[in-house]
Design a protein around this motif. Structure first.
Motif, short mmCIF file in Angstrom:
data_model
loop_
_atom_site.label_atom_id
_atom_site.label_comp_id
_atom_site.label_asym_id
_atom_site.label_seq_id
_atom_site.Cartn_x
_atom_site.Cartn_y
_atom_site.Cartn_z
N THR A 174 -57.29 -43.30 -104.55
CA THR A 174 -57.92 -42.58 -105.40
C THR A 174 -59.38 -42.90 -105.71
O THR A 174 -59.58 -44.38 -106.14
N THR B 169 -62.77 -40.64 -95.01
CA THR B 169 -62.82 -38.98 -95.30
C THR B 169 -62.57 -38.62 -96.58
O THR B 169 -61.39 -39.19 -96.90
N ILE B 170 -63.11 -37.85 -97.12
CA ILE B 170 -62.66 -37.50 -98.48
C ILE B 170 -62.84 -35.84 -98.47
O ILE B 170 -63.93 -35.27 -98.22
N LYS B 171 -61.61 -35.10 -98.74
CA LYS B 171 -61.49 -33.74 -98.79
C LYS B 171 -62.15 -33.43 -97.30
O LYS B 171 -62.86 -32.14 -97.52
N GLY B 172 -61.93 -33.74 -96.35
CA GLY B 172 -62.46 -33.49 -94.86
C GLY B 172 -63.72 -33.94 -94.67
O GLY B 172 -64.37 -33.39 -93.44
N VAL B 173 -64.50 -34.45 -95.43
CA VAL B 173 -65.80 -34.90 -95.32
C VAL B 173 -66.07 -36.43 -94.89
O VAL B 173 -65.53 -37.10 -95.66
#
Length: 69
Positions: free
Chosen positions: A42, A20-24
């Protein structure tokens, strides 16, 4: 990093690994180990080859990533 890389390889093509990246949620289907030294998690680069994500002891190049539609 080797454990993360092997998890992605083992899950390719099904059921696929994910992150997940920023909730996606992103499905990751192919990856390669590459050099890197930033803080784990990162995103260090995005190119035609894929997305490079720092991991402990190097980085992972996520070559095939699918975002939700």
């Amino acid at each position: 990093m080797a454990e993360l890389y092997n998890t992605i390889r083992a899950a390719n093509p099904a059921p696929g690994a994910w992150a997940t990246i920023k909730g996606v949620k992103l499905d990751i289907y192919d990856a390669a180990k590459v050099a890197g030294g930033d803080a784990p998690g990162t995103i260090t680069a995005i190119s035609a080859d894929g997305m490079t994500i720092a991991a402990g002891g190097g980085a992972i190049l996520a070559k095939r990533v699918k975002a939700p539609e």
